[in-house]
Design a protein around this motif. Structure first.
Motif, PDB file in Angstrom:
ATOM      1  N   ASP A 102       8.324 118.378 103.992  1.00  0.00           N
ATOM      2  CA  ASP A 102       7.939 117.053 104.475  1.00  0.00           C
ATOM      3  C   ASP A 102       8.009 116.092 103.295  1.00  0.00           C
ATOM      4  O   ASP A 102       7.277 116.244 102.313  1.00  0.00           O
ATOM      5  CB  ASP A 102       6.518 117.121 105.047  1.00  0.00           C
ATOM      6  CG  ASP A 102       6.087 115.835 105.701  1.00  0.00           C
ATOM      7  OD1 ASP A 102       6.551 114.752 105.295  1.00  0.00           O
ATOM      8  OD2 ASP A 102       5.248 115.913 106.627  1.00  0.00           O
ATOM      9  N   ARG A 103       8.896 115.114 103.372  1.00  0.00           N
ATOM     10  CA  ARG A 103       9.122 114.197 102.254  1.00  0.00           C
ATOM     11  C   ARG A 103       7.892 113.348 101.954  1.00  0.00           C
ATOM     12  O   ARG A 103       7.780 112.779 100.874  1.00  0.00           O
ATOM     13  CB  ARG A 103      10.343 113.312 102.509  1.00  0.00           C
ATOM     14  CG  ARG A 103      11.639 114.090 102.706  1.00  0.00           C
ATOM     15  CD  ARG A 103      11.909 115.139 101.646  1.00  0.00           C
ATOM     16  NE  ARG A 103      11.898 114.575 100.304  1.00  0.00           N
ATOM     17  CZ  ARG A 103      11.718 115.263  99.194  1.00  0.00           C
ATOM     18  NH1 ARG A 103      11.543 116.561  99.235  1.00  0.00           N
ATOM     19  NH2 ARG A 103      11.727 114.667  98.027  1.00  0.00           N
ATOM     20  N   ALA A 104       6.929 113.262 102.877  1.00  0.00           N
ATOM     21  CA  ALA A 104       5.677 112.554 102.597  1.00  0.00           C
ATOM     22  C   ALA A 104       4.877 113.277 101.510  1.00  0.00           C
ATOM     23  O   ALA A 104       3.990 112.684 100.891  1.00  0.00           O
ATOM     24  CB  ALA A 104       4.840 112.425 103.867  1.00  0.00           C
ATOM     25  N   TYR A 105       5.214 114.530 101.261  1.00  0.00           N
ATOM     26  CA  TYR A 105       4.519 115.333 100.254  1.00  0.00           C
ATOM     27  C   TYR A 105       5.436 115.669  99.075  1.00  0.00           C
ATOM     28  O   TYR A 105       5.206 116.643  98.358  1.00  0.00           O
ATOM     29  CB  TYR A 105       3.982 116.625 100.883  1.00  0.00           C
ATOM     30  CG  TYR A 105       2.905 116.366 101.900  1.00  0.00           C
ATOM     31  CD1 TYR A 105       1.567 116.344 101.541  1.00  0.00           C
ATOM     32  CD2 TYR A 105       3.234 116.132 103.232  1.00  0.00           C
ATOM     33  CE1 TYR A 105       0.577 116.092 102.479  1.00  0.00           C
ATOM     34  CE2 TYR A 105       2.246 115.881 104.179  1.00  0.00           C
ATOM     35  CZ  TYR A 105       0.931 115.868 103.796  1.00  0.00           C
ATOM     36  OH  TYR A 105      -0.047 115.623 104.727  1.00  0.00           O
ATOM     37  N   ALA A 106       6.469 114.868  98.874  1.00  0.00           N
ATOM     38  CA  ALA A 106       7.397 115.093  97.766  1.00  0.00           C
ATOM     39  C   ALA A 106       6.623 115.129  96.448  1.00  0.00           C
ATOM     40  O   ALA A 106       5.675 114.375  96.245  1.00  0.00           O
ATOM     41  CB  ALA A 106       8.454 113.995  97.731  1.00  0.00           C
ATOM     42  N   GLY A 107       7.035 116.030  95.560  1.00  0.00           N
ATOM     43  CA  GLY A 107       6.387 116.147  94.267  1.00  0.00           C
ATOM     44  C   GLY A 107       5.195 117.080  94.236  1.00  0.00           C
ATOM     45  O   GLY A 107       4.572 117.264  93.193  1.00  0.00           O
ATOM     46  N   HIS A 108       4.886 117.704  95.365  1.00  0.00           N
ATOM     47  CA  HIS A 108       3.747 118.614  95.435  1.00  0.00           C
ATOM     48  C   HIS A 108       4.129 120.070  95.171  1.00  0.00           C
ATOM     49  O   HIS A 108       3.286 120.948  95.260  1.00  0.00           O
ATOM     50  CB  HIS A 108       3.051 118.498  96.796  1.00  0.00           C
ATOM     51  CG  HIS A 108       2.299 117.228  96.979  1.00  0.00           C
ATOM     52  ND1 HIS A 108       0.936 117.124  96.872  1.00  0.00           N
ATOM     53  CD2 HIS A 108       2.732 115.967  97.245  1.00  0.00           C
ATOM     54  CE1 HIS A 108       0.550 115.878  97.075  1.00  0.00           C
ATOM     55  NE2 HIS A 108       1.635 115.152  97.296  1.00  0.00           N
ATOM     56  N   GLY A 109       5.405 120.338  94.902  1.00  0.00           N
ATOM     57  CA  GLY A 109       5.832 121.694  94.594  1.00  0.00           C
ATOM     58  C   GLY A 109       5.977 122.594  95.809  1.00  0.00           C
ATOM     59  O   GLY A 109       5.990 123.820  95.677  1.00  0.00           O
ATOM     60  N   ILE A 110       6.110 122.004  96.981  1.00  0.00           N
ATOM     61  CA  ILE A 110       6.173 122.790  98.214  1.00  0.00           C
ATOM     62  C   ILE A 110       7.431 123.641  98.266  1.00  0.00           C
ATOM     63  O   ILE A 110       7.373 124.832  98.575  1.00  0.00           O
ATOM     64  CB  ILE A 110       6.074 121.862  99.447  1.00  0.00           C
ATOM     65  CG1 ILE A 110       4.725 121.152  99.441  1.00  0.00           C
ATOM     66  CG2 ILE A 110       6.288 122.644 100.744  1.00  0.00           C
ATOM     67  CD1 ILE A 110       4.666 119.925 100.319  1.00  0.00           C
ATOM     68  N   GLY A 111       8.592 123.046  97.955  1.00  0.00           N
ATOM     69  CA  GLY A 111       9.841 123.803  97.970  1.00  0.00           C
ATOM     70  C   GLY A 111       9.808 124.958  96.982  1.00  0.00           C
ATOM     71  O   GLY A 111      10.195 126.083  97.315  1.00  0.00           O
ATOM     72  N   ALA A 112       9.324 124.696  95.775  1.00  0.00           N
ATOM     73  CA  ALA A 112       9.238 125.758  94.765  1.00  0.00           C
ATOM     74  C   ALA A 112       8.281 126.858  95.215  1.00  0.00           C
ATOM     75  O   ALA A 112       8.545 128.049  95.009  1.00  0.00           O
ATOM     76  CB  ALA A 112       8.789 125.175  93.424  1.00  0.00           C
TER      77      ALA A 112
END
Length: 177
Positions: A102-112
């Motif tokens: 969810d791009r609203a949470y970009a930078g939160h390390g979700i993908g990693a």
């Protein structure tokens, strides 16, 4: 920034296909707003019969895992067999078929965090190779993201799409110790 440990991961199921489509729609809109239409086009996944069927299949085959933050689903991971358009592995592997956040949470390390979870799943299965493919067009930003998560680019490939521009892809792999 969210600590990656606060991101919970739960198995997905057939009831989560709409959630996957919502995440894909959000990511597509984000890409379109930045002029990056080569990866997933311009139309929402939730209006494309092919993408709807794909989300239903992913949700029903046991390889879907959802990242949650508090009670919100903020990412999806699908693992399973490699797709037909990539060169086959020469050893047992686990393949990342989808990673979307969810791009609203970009930078939160979700993908990693989701990729780390995929590595855990591979190790649990006794598999030493984790592979993924991604869009390699534009400025290769997505390839660099995966490289930043410990993957190494291997084979580039191209998917021919009738009536549309060919899709440039990149296979990446991560060796698991």
């Amino acid at each position: 920034m969210t600590d990656q440990q606060t991101i919970a991961i739960r198995p997905g199921g057939p009831q989560d296909a709409a959630t996957v489509l919502r995440l894909l729609d959000s990511a597509t809109a984000w890409l379109v707003a930045r002029g990056r239409t080569g990866q997933w086009g311009t139309e929402p996944a939730s209006t494309d019969p092919r993408r709807i069927a794909q989300a239903d299949a992913w949700a029903g085959q046991g390889g879907l895992h959802l990242a949650t933050l508090d009670d919100a689903v903020v990412g999806a991971l699908v693992v399973g067999e490699a797709t037909a358009y990539v060169p086959p592995a020469t050893e047992p592997e686990l393949y990342v078929n989808l990673l979307v956040t969810d791009r609203a949470y970009a930078g939160h390390g979700i993908g990693a965090r989701l990729l780390g979870y995929a590595a855990e799943l591979a190790r649990e299965r006794g598999v030493g190779l984790l592979r993924v493919d991604c869009y390699r067009g534009d400025d290769r930003a997505l390839v660099r993201f995966y490289e930043g998560c410990g993957f190494t680019a291997t084979e580039p490939f191209t998917v021919d799409r009738p009536g549309r521009e060919p899709w440039p892809g990149q296979v990446l792999e991560r060796r698991l110790g």
